[in-house]
Design a protein around this motif. Structure first.
Motif, short mmCIF file in Angstrom:
data_model
loop_
_atom_site.label_atom_id
_atom_site.label_comp_id
_atom_site.label_asym_id
_atom_site.label_seq_id
_atom_site.Cartn_x
_atom_site.Cartn_y
_atom_site.Cartn_z
N LYS A 163 -0.62 3.72 -11.27
CA LYS A 163 -1.96 4.20 -10.90
C LYS A 163 -3.02 3.16 -11.27
N VAL A 195 0.86 -1.18 0.00
CA VAL A 195 0.00 0.00 0.00
C VAL A 195 0.90 1.23 0.00
N THR A 196 0.64 2.14 -0.94
CA THR A 196 1.43 3.37 -1.01
C THR A 196 0.53 4.59 -0.95
N THR A 197 1.07 5.66 -0.43
CA THR A 197 0.31 6.91 -0.41
C THR A 197 0.56 7.72 -1.67
N ILE A 198 1.73 7.54 -2.25
CA ILE A 198 2.07 8.21 -3.50
C ILE A 198 2.60 7.14 -4.44
N SER A 199 2.07 7.10 -5.68
CA SER A 199 2.48 6.08 -6.64
C SER A 199 3.02 6.72 -7.90
N ARG A 224 -2.46 -2.83 -8.68
CA ARG A 224 -1.99 -3.31 -7.37
C ARG A 224 -0.57 -3.83 -7.46
#
Length: 93
Positions: free
Chosen positions: A24, A15-19, A27
Motif C-alpha cells: 500500500k 498498476v494493480t487494482t488490489i494490493s 510503487r
C-alpha cells in the motif's frame, strides 16, 4: 552464492487494482538487471520502490528478503526485492 545487490534499469511500472497490505502506498516497478558486456543478463523482475525512481533510471536493488524487509522497517513484510538507490554514474575499468 546468491547475489543480493543488483544494478538494474527501470523499464516499466505495475498498476494493480488490489494490493497486498505491505505494498500500500508504494510503487511496483519492473527492473531489468544490467549484465557485464558479453553476458546475458537475468530476466526482468518486480521491485518495490523506496527511492522515487522512474523509467530509464539505473537503480540499485536489494534482492534478498531479510534485507528488503529491513529497508521497509517491517520484519513481517511479504517482499523480496526493493529499490534502495538511484545510480547517478558508475565507473567501470
Amino acid at each position: 552464492m546468491t547475489i543480493t545487490m543488483i544494478l538494474a534499469r527501470v523499464v516499466g511500472t505495475v498498476v494493480t487494482t488490489i494490493s497486498h497490505r505491505d505494498y500500500k502506498n508504494r510503487r511496483l516497478l519492473v527492473v531489468q538487471p544490467l549484465g557485464i558486456l558479453g553476458e546475458t543478463p537475468d530476466d526482468d523482475f518486480l521491485a518495490l520502490d523506496s527511492t522515487q525512481a522512474g523509467i530509464g533510471d539505473t537503480v540499485l536493488v536489494n534482492r534478498e528478503g531479510n534485507g528488503a524487509r529491513q529497508v521497509l522497517r517491517n520484519p513481517d513484510a511479504c517482499i523480496i526485492s526493493v529499490i534502495v538507490g538511484i545510480v547517478d554514474s558508475a565507473f567501470i575499468e
